[in-house]
Design an enzyme around this catalytic site. Sequence first.
Site, mmCIF file in Angstrom:
data_model
loop_
_atom_site.group_PDB
_atom_site.id
_atom_site.type_symbol
_atom_site.label_atom_id
_atom_site.label_comp_id
_atom_site.label_asym_id
_atom_site.label_seq_id
_atom_site.Cartn_x
_atom_site.Cartn_y
_atom_site.Cartn_z
ATOM 1 N N ASP A 131 0.940 -1.088 -0.473
ATOM 2 C CA ASP A 131 -0.141 -0.404 -0.054
ATOM 3 C C ASP A 131 0.831 0.993 -0.031
ATOM 4 O O ASP A 131 2.083 0.974 0.441
ATOM 5 C CB ASP A 131 -1.262 0.187 1.216
ATOM 6 C CG ASP A 131 -1.472 1.041 1.882
ATOM 7 O OD1 ASP A 131 -1.779 1.718 0.747
ATOM 8 O OD2 ASP A 131 -1.074 2.058 2.838
ATOM 9 N N ASP A 149 -1.249 -0.854 5.787
ATOM 10 C CA ASP A 149 -1.669 -0.383 7.370
ATOM 11 C C ASP A 149 -3.369 -0.655 7.208
ATOM 12 O O ASP A 149 -3.355 -0.488 8.717
ATOM 13 C CB ASP A 149 -1.230 1.227 7.544
ATOM 14 C CG ASP A 149 -2.315 2.453 6.583
ATOM 15 O OD1 ASP A 149 -2.301 2.156 5.277
ATOM 16 O OD2 ASP A 149 -3.063 2.206 7.180
ATOM 17 N N ASP A 180 -0.064 5.466 0.797
ATOM 18 C CA ASP A 180 -0.477 5.770 1.861
ATOM 19 C C ASP A 180 -0.205 5.657 2.760
ATOM 20 O O ASP A 180 -0.726 4.394 3.864
ATOM 21 C CB ASP A 180 -1.588 6.974 1.711
ATOM 22 C CG ASP A 180 -1.670 7.783 0.127
ATOM 23 O OD1 ASP A 180 -0.957 8.741 0.523
ATOM 24 O OD2 ASP A 180 -2.197 7.330 -0.326
#
Length: 233
Positions: free
Chosen positions: A8, A183, A10
Amino acid sequence: MKKVILFDLDDTLYDYATVHKKASEAIFKKFRKSVKISKKDFDEKFSASRNEIHRELSGTASGHNRVLYIQRLIEKTHGTVEPKVILDLYDAYWDTLLNKSKLNPGVIKTLKEIKKRGFKIGIVTDLTSHIQLRKIHSLGLTNYVDGLVSSEEAGREKPHPSPFLLLLNKLDAKPSEAIHVGDSPKKDVEGANSLGITSIHLDIGNSDKKIKANYKIKEISELLKIIEELSKN
Ligand SMILES: [Mg+2]
């Protein structure tokens, strides 16, 4: 045998939350130069605009497109479309964000190690491609990234399988040959789990009791131990 590692972007490779705050302040500063408005009034109008776009475009990459939030804001404050104002505010946000963004500790070192071990690296991310390409370039990730898929390109947002599968297809790998690091339990871990991709949750304080990853890490560099462990199996 694992051969690709998907990330991922961001809040996984860099800390979005902190720079987002600074970039949001830059929009207000620019806006206040031409319109007399209090911070409170501005914040209310901006969130109302953003919430409308989220609602109208829920589940699509366009739902995160800041140019639409700003256009809606200007329609509220100016009662018309003002291309120059909208584009200037949009640039104020992204120029600030990209200037201030820094990779999380250990990211480059870890990516170098991963490449040395022969893995391909992909980025699967929810947003429009234009902005994510700018981030990859300005964060200095270009030489490490072999593939990118945004939700704009896939037509669906994570955890839908489409962006993951499109990226695996570009990297010529099967889900069982992939590891994913992210996250967000709901977007990243769930997306990887549903396809049988080995999931690693980067825990930055956003755990979800119902969604369990195969591994949990606090820092990107912990990934190397997991790769070693998996290569023994
Ligand atoms: Mg994220």
